[in-house]
Scaffold this active site. Structure first.
Site, PDB file in Angstrom:
ATOM      1  N   GLU A   1     -30.292  41.984  40.276  1.00 57.06           N
ATOM      2  CA  GLU A   1     -30.766  43.219  39.664  1.00 57.06           C
ATOM      3  C   GLU A   1     -29.893  44.385  40.081  1.00 57.06           C
ATOM      4  O   GLU A   1     -28.987  44.766  39.363  1.00 57.06           O
ATOM      5  CB  GLU A   1     -32.239  43.427  39.981  1.00 57.06           C
ATOM      6  CG  GLU A   1     -32.985  43.410  38.681  1.00 57.06           C
ATOM      7  CD  GLU A   1     -34.480  43.437  38.765  1.00 57.06           C
ATOM      8  OE1 GLU A   1     -35.036  44.185  37.992  1.00 57.06           O
ATOM      9  OE2 GLU A   1     -35.090  42.710  39.570  1.00 57.06           O
TER      10      GLU A   1
ATOM     11  N   GLU B   1     -40.402  44.758  49.153  1.00 52.73           N
ATOM     12  CA  GLU B   1     -40.851  45.063  47.789  1.00 52.73           C
ATOM     13  C   GLU B   1     -42.373  44.917  47.679  1.00 52.73           C
ATOM     14  O   GLU B   1     -43.026  45.662  46.952  1.00 52.73           O
ATOM     15  CB  GLU B   1     -40.181  44.084  46.824  1.00 52.73           C
ATOM     16  CG  GLU B   1     -40.566  44.255  45.375  1.00 52.73           C
ATOM     17  CD  GLU B   1     -39.718  43.384  44.458  1.00 52.73           C
ATOM     18  OE1 GLU B   1     -39.210  42.341  44.921  1.00 52.73           O
ATOM     19  OE2 GLU B   1     -39.555  43.759  43.288  1.00 52.73           O
TER      20      GLU B   1
END
Ligand code: BGC
Length: 909
Positions: free
Chosen positions: A490, A759
């Site tokens: 990402e 996260e």
């Protein structure tokens, strides 16, 4: 000598009077940077700091001189611009006001200021800025590459081979170089050597932009790199952000470069060596490179055999490639901290696993002795499998693997990757014939070179560790753009993560240059309909941005404005903000905006991302519609756009009313979802009607208590939960949450091995192959509460940029001390307190040319003194002095207006 003379003169003139000049301004910056070269801002803004530490120091006037040489400044004969004495307190981002600036010219400047007593300082040491290229006509370069067609398989992606290039030129024996510059760029990126030595010490130039619209170039001063006789420009081209699993750009594009070297000789003549078809190219020793997958370097391949005509071919023009060329005005990505392995383990298969003790984003220096062709493979990861091998499952498609193929010279070989970086704490090395030592591998953190001046420390070491983890998360995710994470497939400019983190980022570091550049990427991603996408620079697979993501286009400029007072950032992004808000207005019905994904009908956005307690995502549309409209109306007001300001302001009560009507459940007296988030977001952003405020706050408190003092929020509500509690008299509860150690909590991460921010609240429990990065900074937003409430340093919106700010330190039970430093454009702000069980001591530094509203906690019996002078006795205000004025005592706090300087308040209860 000059100083001595000055003081002697002063003695004669003043006859020993006590008044002497205050020290000259320091830390001169132009467009947020120190002595930048190659900028293309046509009206650069200048900032300086008063170095005066006396109490009450402030600027009442300034004078700027700009000249083409420092000598002219020394003689006070500026040939470009003399502002004259300007009566103004402004010392931050003062616009240059002289004649039009010229391409390639260096401008020296100095400034002196008049202080509060109208006494002027010396002129500062000169600083400079240098202009880049202001028009296309300044370029002779052409875009060159090896092939422009997709049919050529040798260099076309996905072969991912890097290219080398070189160009020879001669400097006549009778010429002497006065100055030389190189202006370089490439798609994706380049290295640049002069006569075999690396010129660009930064990484990943020219940085990431929306390549379809804009590519940056970088300027280098190479005056001392040119020699008489033959010179060689050389380097490599690599993919960087142009290729990867996430499609950033047209994958069929071949590597290309554009640049020119300009030499000015002492006789006034000029020589320009610009990219054209006389430049030579060949596949380089980097036989494979992508950001996500890694790099393979074959050290056996010699790229200095410039006379090998079979290998080196003439470059070709790539004529159909026309994008904007802009100077890289922000700080480049540079190598920063170096870390040594703290642990080296051998696996049964002979591989070695090195732990560098810290999750970072960056490169490394490998030092090995090997035989020719021996391949050393390095695989990177944030976590380990139980058997001690690297766990790469959470990197998903990113292979994060580098190969170094030894040359085999018998000497120690050294390798630093060029066109890749990894997010990692562990590296598994295979192919070594000898056990690695601490010398074998050195980790190098790379990130945009902003000044990390913020500091925070307290008597709770878990909190300190969380703070440091957040800083590492910040560093690892500010690499040319702000990213979600630096490791998996990402590493994208997700706007939502960044906007919520920005107040923390601005406490940690000076982000002005970085954000000025990144908001331009946002502008480049805006569509004619006015919407922006979730990511900037955009990907081809994203569409209308979700609530809280798209709103970064208002929130991020606004946050920079709050922390620096930069009106320019509002001006530059006004149309971006307006376009986004107008898009939401257009999409709304009866002032109700409901985002629904164009690609996935029935999807109302990501909501309060990855919380413990799911909240409905739909309300976020209306909440952030309000947030963006409010910021836009304020920006319009600041920029003097009265009609816009009035129009958008008038919408706010309607949006808020519609929100309450749609999402408040009368019977439950709670917002839909009944979660912490459901109440936190509307409460914080001012959408709750007055009559429901108390109840909404109570809903938050009840939920926190019901969850046994744990946050159950996602990325967004987490940022505001503690500030709401601290601001409404529930600071003790905020502290209980902040110091919570069981799941879910910030310190749970720390106690379970985190060295950056996870996260997920439970990244340690979730399966490794799921969406589970160990380096997402969003939950680090609690750090803004450390700085802003525990230490109490907060900007005031009406006097942005800390011209006047708040220091409201809020001690917490169980903490013996807190100390924090926050960078402002005026200088460092400090707030520290200690509690020895009986007495509180509050120390603070208020930079010159600023003032602060200070408050300290008191009881009815408190005695408050500042540097020994009693200001409050038995709860009663006494008269203050010129620098510290007691204002009021209210809700258990005593308030003071305090001038610049250093202060110590002591409180005895
Ligand atoms: C990213 C997030 C991002 C999100 C959008 C994820 O894959 O890593 O941080 O904001 O997608 O939902």
């Amino acid at each position: 000598m000059k100083r001595l003379l000055f003081f002697l003169t002063l003695l004669i003139v003043c006859g020993g009077c006590s008044k002497y000049k205050s020290p000259e301004p320091v830390a001169l910056r132009c467009e947020y940077r120190y002595n930048p070269i190659g900028i293309d801002v046509t009206t650069p803004r200048l900032t300086w700091e008063m170095s005066d530490t006396v109490r009450g120091a402030c600027q009442t006037a300034y004078q700027i001189m700009v000249a083409t040489t420092p000598e002219l400044l020394e003689k006070e004969r500026p040939n470009i611009w003399n502002s004259g004495k300007v009566r103004s307190a402004q010392s931050v981002l003062v616009p240059y006001g002289g004649p039009a600036l010229e391409s390639g010219k260096r401008y020296y400047w100095t400034v002196r200021v008049w202080n509060e007593d109208n006494v002027k300082t010396d002129y500062s040491q000169p600083a400079f800025w240098e202009m880049g290229k202001l028009s296309r006509g300044d370029w002779q370069a052409q875009w060159i590459g090896l092939r422009d067609t997709i049919s050529d398989m040798t260099v076309r992606f996905p072969s991912c081979r890097s290219l080398s290039y070189y160009k020879r030129f001669t400097v006549p024996a009778d010429k002497k170089v006065q100055s030389a510059r190189a202006y370089m760029t490439a798609l994706g990126g380049y290295t640049f050597d002069m006569n075999g030595e690396r010129v660009n010490r930064e990484f990943f130039s020219p940085g990431w932009t929306n390549y379809a619209k804009r590519i940056q170039y970088v300027t280098y001063d190479i005056s001392d790199r040119i020699q008489n006789g033959e010179n060689i420009i050389s380097g490599m081209l690599g993919n960087l952000w142009t290729y990867g699993f996430k499609k950033n750009f047209d994958n069929e594009m071949t590597l290309r470069m554009f640049g020119q070297v300009e030499i000015t000789y002492t006789d006034g003549s000029k020589q320009v060596i610009a990219t054209d078809t006389s430049w030579k190219m060949a596949p380089s020793a980097i036989t494979f490179n992508t950001f996500y997958d890694g790099e393979t370097y074959d050290a056996r391949i010699d790229m200095t055999d410039y006379d090998n005509d079979i290998k080196w071919v003439n470059a070709r023009y790539l004529p159909n490639f026309n994008v904007e060329l802009d100077a890289q005005n922000d700080e480049p990505v540079k190598a920063h901290e170096e870390l040594k392995p703290v642990e080296i383990n051998k696996l049964p298969n002979g591989d070695y696993v090195l732990n560098i003790g810290q999750n970072i984003a960056g490169v490394y220096r490998l030092k090995v002795k090997g035989t020719a062709g021996q391949m050393i493979t390095l695989r990177f990861a944030e976590v380990l499998h139980e058997d001690g091998s690297v766990a790469q499952e959470n990197l998903r498609y990113a292979k994060a693997t580098d190969n170094y193929i030894c040359k085999g010279t018998g000497e120690l070989e050294e390798y630093v990757p060029t066109f890749t970086f990894h997010g990692y704490q562990y590296v598994q090395i295979s192919g070594l014939k000898e056990a690695p030592t601490a010398e074998t591998f050195t980790a190098i953190a790379t990130y945009s070179d902003m000044e990390f001046l913020g500091e925070f420390e307290c008597s709770n070491n878990l909190i300190n560790k969380f703070y440091q983890n957040t800083k590492w998360g910040h560093k690892g995710n500010f690499i040319s753009v702000a990213t979600d994470c630096p490791q998996r497939d990402e590493r994208l400019g997700w706007l939502g993560d960044a906007q919520v983190f920005m107040p923390t980022a601005n406490y940690n570091a000076r982000t002005g240059g970085f954000l000025t550049k990144w908001t331009r990427d946002m502008r480049d991603s805006q569509t004619p309909e006015g919407y922006v996408t979730d990511i900037a620079p955009p990907m081809d697979w994203v569409s209308v941005a979700a609530p809280a993501w798209g709103d970064a286009v208002t929130l991020i400029p606004w946050e920079l404005y709050r922390s620096t007072g930069d009106k320019g950032i509002l001006e530059q992004n006004y149309n971006l903000m307006k376009g986004w808000v107008d898009f939401m207005i257009h999409e709304s019905k009866d002032n109700l905006y409901i985002f629904e994904s164009r690609k996935r009908p029935g999807d109302y956005g990501y909501g309060d991302w990855v919380p413990v307690d799911m909240s409905p995502s739909r309300p976020l549309s209306q909440i952030y519609f309000h947030v963006s409209t409010e910021i836009l109306s304020k920006a319009a007001d600041i920029l003097g756009k009265r009609d816009d300001a009035a129009y958008y302001k008038a919408l706010l009560p309607k949006i808020a009313e519609m929100f309450h009507k749609t999402y408040f459940e009368e019977e439950a007296q709670n917002y839909v979802g009944h979660t912490q988030c459901a109440n936190v977001l509307p409460y914080w952003f001012g959408l709750v009607p007055d009559e429901w405020k108390e109840k909404t706050l109570q809903n938050i408190i009840d939920n926190v208590v019901a969850k046994n003092y744990h946050p159950t929020t996602g990325f967004y509500a987490t940022a505001y939960l503690l500030p709401i509690l601290s601001e409404t008299g529930h600071h003790d509860m905020a502290w209980k949450l902040a110091s919570q150690r069981t799941y879910p909590s910030w310190l749970y991460m720390v106690e379970h091995g985190a060295t950056t921010i996870w996260e997920l609240w439970n990244s340690d429990q979730e399966p490794p192959e799921s969406m589970n990065s160990r380096n997402h900074y969003a939950y680090g937003t609690v750090v803004a509460w450390y700085y802003g409430y525990l230490a109490g340093i907060r900007p005031i919106e009406k006097t942005p940029g800390y011209k006047k700010f708040t220091i409201d330190p809020m001690p917490a039970d169980g903490l013996q001390y807190v100390k924090a430093t926050v960078p402002s454009e005026y200088g460092l702000i400090k707030s520290a307190w200690t509690h020895d069980g009986k007495q509180y001591t509050f120390d603070m530094t208020i930079p010159a040319n600023t003032t602060a509203n200070v408050s300290v906690p008191v009881t009815e019996k408190s005695q408050v003194s500042e540097s020994g002078k009693v200001l409050i006795d038995n709860g009663k205000r006494k008269s203050g002095n010129k620098y510290v004025k007691p204002l009021k005592i209210e809700n258990g706090r005593a308030y003071f207006e305090v001038a610049a300087g250093e202060y110590q308040f002591t409180i005895n209860n």
